[in-house]
Design an enzyme around this catalytic site. Structure first.
Site, PDB file in Angstrom:
ATOM      1  N   SER A   1       0.823  -1.217   0.000  1.00 60.29           N
ATOM      2  CA  SER A   1       0.000   0.000   0.000  1.00 60.29           C
ATOM      3  C   SER A   1       0.856   1.266   0.000  1.00 60.29           C
ATOM      4  O   SER A   1       0.332   2.372   0.086  1.00 60.29           O
ATOM      5  CB  SER A   1      -0.923   0.015   1.224  1.00 60.29           C
ATOM      6  OG  SER A   1      -0.162   0.002   2.417  1.00 60.29           O
TER       7      SER A   1
ATOM      8  N   ASN B   1      -2.618  -1.119  13.273  1.00 64.22           N
ATOM      9  CA  ASN B   1      -4.059  -0.853  13.168  1.00 64.22           C
ATOM     10  C   ASN B   1      -4.442   0.496  13.781  1.00 64.22           C
ATOM     11  O   ASN B   1      -5.187   1.268  13.179  1.00 64.22           O
ATOM     12  CB  ASN B   1      -4.859  -1.983  13.843  1.00 64.22           C
ATOM     13  CG  ASN B   1      -4.618  -3.317  13.162  1.00 64.22           C
ATOM     14  OD1 ASN B   1      -4.017  -3.364  12.085  1.00 64.22           O
ATOM     15  ND2 ASN B   1      -5.068  -4.397  13.777  1.00 64.22           N
TER      16      ASN B   1
ATOM     17  N   THR C   1     -37.150  28.632 -14.002  1.00 66.24           N
ATOM     18  CA  THR C   1     -37.587  27.359 -13.425  1.00 66.24           C
ATOM     19  C   THR C   1     -37.841  26.486 -14.640  1.00 66.24           C
ATOM     20  O   THR C   1     -38.244  26.994 -15.698  1.00 66.24           O
ATOM     21  CB  THR C   1     -38.879  27.493 -12.582  1.00 66.24           C
ATOM     22  OG1 THR C   1     -39.917  27.980 -13.431  1.00 66.24           O
ATOM     23  CG2 THR C   1     -38.698  28.467 -11.411  1.00 66.24           C
ATOM     24  N   HIS C   2     -37.582  25.209 -14.521  1.00 67.30           N
ATOM     25  CA  HIS C   2     -37.672  24.281 -15.668  1.00 67.30           C
ATOM     26  C   HIS C   2     -36.784  24.736 -16.825  1.00 67.30           C
ATOM     27  O   HIS C   2     -37.043  24.409 -17.976  1.00 67.30           O
ATOM     28  CB  HIS C   2     -39.114  24.118 -16.164  1.00 67.30           C
ATOM     29  CG  HIS C   2     -40.111  23.892 -15.066  1.00 67.30           C
ATOM     30  ND1 HIS C   2     -40.533  22.631 -14.688  1.00 67.30           N
ATOM     31  CD2 HIS C   2     -40.748  24.755 -14.233  1.00 67.30           C
ATOM     32  CE1 HIS C   2     -41.395  22.735 -13.686  1.00 67.30           C
ATOM     33  NE2 HIS C   2     -41.534  24.019 -13.387  1.00 67.30           N
TER      34      HIS C   2
ATOM     35  N   SER D   1     -10.510  24.760 -29.849  1.00 64.76           N
ATOM     36  CA  SER D   1     -10.643  23.452 -30.483  1.00 64.76           C
ATOM     37  C   SER D   1      -9.525  23.334 -31.505  1.00 64.76           C
ATOM     38  O   SER D   1      -9.142  24.313 -32.139  1.00 64.76           O
ATOM     39  CB  SER D   1     -12.004  23.364 -31.175  1.00 64.76           C
ATOM     40  OG  SER D   1     -11.938  22.458 -32.248  1.00 64.76           O
TER      41      SER D   1
ATOM     42  N   LYS E   1     -13.998  28.173 -31.776  1.00 66.95           N
ATOM     43  CA  LYS E   1     -14.517  27.648 -30.504  1.00 66.95           C
ATOM     44  C   LYS E   1     -13.873  28.267 -29.268  1.00 66.95           C
ATOM     45  O   LYS E   1     -12.688  28.531 -29.243  1.00 66.95           O
ATOM     46  CB  LYS E   1     -14.314  26.120 -30.442  1.00 66.95           C
ATOM     47  CG  LYS E   1     -15.207  25.339 -31.375  1.00 66.95           C
ATOM     48  CD  LYS E   1     -16.689  25.435 -31.035  1.00 66.95           C
ATOM     49  CE  LYS E   1     -17.065  24.620 -29.820  1.00 66.95           C
ATOM     50  NZ  LYS E   1     -17.014  23.184 -30.066  1.00 66.95           N
TER      51      LYS E   1
ATOM     52  N   ASN F   1     -14.242  26.881 -25.548  1.00 60.86           N
ATOM     53  CA  ASN F   1     -14.910  25.843 -24.759  1.00 60.86           C
ATOM     54  C   ASN F   1     -14.715  26.066 -23.250  1.00 60.86           C
ATOM     55  O   ASN F   1     -13.616  26.376 -22.810  1.00 60.86           O
ATOM     56  CB  ASN F   1     -14.359  24.467 -25.140  1.00 60.86           C
ATOM     57  CG  ASN F   1     -14.647  24.126 -26.591  1.00 60.86           C
ATOM     58  OD1 ASN F   1     -15.676  24.543 -27.132  1.00 60.86           O
ATOM     59  ND2 ASN F   1     -13.751  23.397 -27.223  1.00 60.86           N
TER      60      ASN F   1
ATOM     61  N   GLU G   1     -16.756  22.156 -17.421  1.00 58.32           N
ATOM     62  CA  GLU G   1     -17.162  20.786 -17.748  1.00 58.32           C
ATOM     63  C   GLU G   1     -16.442  19.777 -16.858  1.00 58.32           C
ATOM     64  O   GLU G   1     -17.015  18.788 -16.410  1.00 58.32           O
ATOM     65  CB  GLU G   1     -16.845  20.486 -19.213  1.00 58.32           C
ATOM     66  CG  GLU G   1     -17.621  21.351 -20.197  1.00 58.32           C
ATOM     67  CD  GLU G   1     -17.064  21.209 -21.616  1.00 58.32           C
ATOM     68  OE1 GLU G   1     -16.295  22.094 -22.038  1.00 58.32           O
ATOM     69  OE2 GLU G   1     -17.373  20.201 -22.273  1.00 58.32           O
TER      70      GLU G   1
ATOM     71  N   TYR H   1     -10.289  -4.564  12.960  1.00 58.92           N
ATOM     72  CA  TYR H   1      -9.594  -4.235  11.708  1.00 58.92           C
ATOM     73  C   TYR H   1      -9.647  -5.403  10.729  1.00 58.92           C
ATOM     74  O   TYR H   1      -9.403  -6.550  11.086  1.00 58.92           O
ATOM     75  CB  TYR H   1      -8.128  -3.883  11.999  1.00 58.92           C
ATOM     76  CG  TYR H   1      -7.358  -3.571  10.723  1.00 58.92           C
ATOM     77  CD1 TYR H   1      -7.397  -2.299  10.168  1.00 58.92           C
ATOM     78  CD2 TYR H   1      -6.631  -4.565  10.062  1.00 58.92           C
ATOM     79  CE1 TYR H   1      -6.729  -2.022   8.984  1.00 58.92           C
ATOM     80  CE2 TYR H   1      -5.950  -4.293   8.870  1.00 58.92           C
ATOM     81  CZ  TYR H   1      -6.009  -3.017   8.340  1.00 58.92           C
ATOM     82  OH  TYR H   1      -5.352  -2.747   7.163  1.00 58.92           O
TER      83      TYR H   1
ATOM     84  N   GLN I   1      -7.670  -1.250   4.100  1.00 64.56           N
ATOM     85  CA  GLN I   1      -6.530  -0.606   3.434  1.00 64.56           C
ATOM     86  C   GLN I   1      -6.987   0.101   2.152  1.00 64.56           C
ATOM     87  O   GLN I   1      -6.347   1.022   1.680  1.00 64.56           O
ATOM     88  CB  GLN I   1      -5.474  -1.670   3.115  1.00 64.56           C
ATOM     89  CG  GLN I   1      -4.305  -1.175   2.310  1.00 64.56           C
ATOM     90  CD  GLN I   1      -3.140  -2.153   2.370  1.00 64.56           C
ATOM     91  OE1 GLN I   1      -2.530  -2.333   3.401  1.00 64.56           O
ATOM     92  NE2 GLN I   1      -2.870  -2.797   1.244  1.00 64.56           N
TER      93      GLN I   1
ATOM     94  N   LYS J   1      -8.079   4.415   1.412  1.00 62.27           N
ATOM     95  CA  LYS J   1      -7.335   5.652   1.198  1.00 62.27           C
ATOM     96  C   LYS J   1      -7.304   6.173  -0.235  1.00 62.27           C
ATOM     97  O   LYS J   1      -7.485   7.366  -0.462  1.00 62.27           O
ATOM     98  CB  LYS J   1      -5.904   5.481   1.716  1.00 62.27           C
ATOM     99  CG  LYS J   1      -5.838   5.426   3.236  1.00 62.27           C
ATOM    100  CD  LYS J   1      -4.453   5.210   3.729  1.00 62.27           C
ATOM    101  CE  LYS J   1      -4.157   3.864   4.366  1.00 62.27           C
ATOM    102  NZ  LYS J   1      -5.162   2.876   4.566  1.00 62.27           N
TER     103      LYS J   1
END
Ligand code: ARG
Length: 465
Positions: A24, A111, A156-157, A278, A284, A286, A291, A318, A323, A326
């Protein structure tokens, strides 16, 4: 050779696959600072309690400081064969100070060590997230002050509903961020107890002082039950839950930026700093950052779901499954941190197209409610009747292809003879927002005073901070 930390009863090396699945260090190396801090507190306590000598504790402390600076400078070689951060640190300590290093692990276990390290790590995440959200709020408040009276369409909507102010819209996110901060602060209170000294699961026969180590590490108190201390990860789950809600807030705002910057809508513009081009379409611009904020939300929620699933079938205490707590959590926290910082940057950067906002605010008969309210207030009409009359007036205006304030008064009077020219006073988008003075409403003066109150509150917090 078998593992030198736990291999006493083993004669064979682990299989390569065993090592691969068990290791780990690639993830828990990020806990090095917490691991070393906890070890220092533990060693000092062991000496204070007469469990190890003062000189051993001193050497352990010095050795740990050396390791901290080696790792900080990038001069430390993490060994996969040593599995995790705890054994990497301890092994290096024994290279540095010899056999006294072996006394550090008295009255503790990996632990309680890992539970302590990760609590400290998540506590730092909580504090950093709080600071990032405060900066996000401050950016929003500044822009809200600037745009307390800038009229934009409220939806709204996703249909034009009623005019609102841009400042009001921004302050909505200040409120959300405040609740997010409250959730993180609550999580911190519950998190802030020390598992250290719970040892493997049952506590220890050594006369340790868990209150002392808890205090040294900034915890409020030691956890009261050793089984619970080593086996729960609810502090991660709770933080990830709050993080998921916060990420959803970021994502909704990001989505609005995507919509608002679309050429079809064009309510705001982001500068070159927060847009990309782009490779094939030269025109473009963007909103990639927005996003990606939207998308990062998936990582945060994914981390929460992943850990809930890891934990759901685990008996006490434990289990090695834990493990896996994380990696996803750390990635989720990093994703949220980036999302908050990107949103803060975009809030500072964006420029509303005020003329377009105002024009859009008036489209779609957005002041129809103001007309109905006028009928109620001035003609004492019941709201339901006023709604009906307004509907007929809107239909009339739509028929002629004109806005409400452009419809000749006599056309309105043909529908409701008691209407007077006074009605024209409520049909503009400015008068609409100005009239919304109810507590929490969008009137520019409300927005300005809310924004000022927030600015004051944030400033006070910063000074206390
Ligand atoms: N690397 C382990 C983890 O992150 C540390 C605790 C291991 N304990 C054990 N008994 N094998 O959970």
């Amino acid at each position: 050779m078998s593992n030198k930390m736990w291999g006493g009863r083993f004669s064979e090396r682990p299989d390569e696959i065993m090592e691969e699945i068990n290791v780990s260090i690639d993830v828990d190396r990020h806990l090095f600072a917490q691991d070393i801090a906890a070890s220092k507190a533990h060693a000092a306590m062991l000496a204070a309690q007469g469990i190890i000598t003062g000189s051993d504790a001193k050497n352990i402390g010095k050795g740990l400081d050396t390791i901290l600076s080696e790792i900080g400078k990038g001069g430390f070689t993490f060994k996969r064969a040593l599995e995790d951060i705890h054994m990497n640190v301890e092994s290096r300590l024994s290279e540095l100070i010899g056999p006294a290093a072996g006394r550090l692990h008295t009255a503790r276990s990996r632990n309680d060590q890992v539970a302590t390290d990760f609590r400290l790590y998540v506590r730092d995440v909580l504090d950093e997230t709080d600071a990032a959200l405060a900066a996000f709020q401050a950016a929003l408040v500044n822009r809200a002050l600037e745009h307390a009276a800038t009229v934009m369409p409220g939806f709204t909507h996703l249909q034009t509903a009623q005019p609102v102010t841009f400042g009001h819209h921004l302050l909505a996110y200040v409120e959300m961020a405040a609740r997010d901060r409250g959730r993180f602060q609550d999580a911190r209170k519950r998190l802030n107890e020390s598992p250290l000294g719970a040892a493997a699961l049952a506590g220890t026969s050594f006369p340790i002082d868990r209150h002392a180590t808890a205090k040294a590490l900034g915890f409020d108190r030691p956890m009261a039950n050793s089984l619970d201390a080593v086996s729960d990860r609810d502090f991660v789950l709770e933080t990830l839950s709050a993080a998921s809600i916060c990420a959803v807030h970021m994502s909704r705002f990001a989505e609005e930026i995507v919509i608002w910057t679309s050429p079809l809508v064009g309510l705001i513009r982001l500068s070159d700093k927060f847009t990309t081009g782009s490779s094939i379409m030269p025109q473009k611009r963007n909103p990639d950052a927005a996003e990606l904020v939207r998308a990062k939300t998936g990582r945060v929620i994914g981390a929460l779901n992943g850990l809930l699933i890891v934990m759901k079938g685990l008996p006490l205490a434990y289990q090695k499954d834990m493990q896996e707590d994380k990696q996803g959590a750390m990635e989720g926290f990093a994703a949220l941190s980036l999302a908050i910082r990107a949103m803060t940057g975009m809030v500072r950067d964006l420029v509303p197209d005020e003329a377009k906002m105002k024009a859009a605010a008036g489209e779609g008969y957005a002041t129809a409610t103001d007309l109905a309210d006028w009928l109620v207030r001035t003609l004492k009409m019941p709201f339901r009747d006023a709604h009906h009359v307004t509907g007929r007036i809107v239909a009339k205006a739509a028929e002629g292809g004109v806005a409400l304030h452009e419809l000749p008064l006599k056309e309105m009077q043909a529908i409701e003879p008691k209407i007077t020219k006074d009605v024209l006073g409520v049909l503009s988008v400015e008068s609409s927002v100005k009239s919304r003075t109810s507590f929490g409403g969008t009137a520019p003066k409300n927005v300005a005073s809310q924004a000022k109150a927030w600015a004051k509150r944030l400033e006070k917090e910063r000074k206390l901070g």
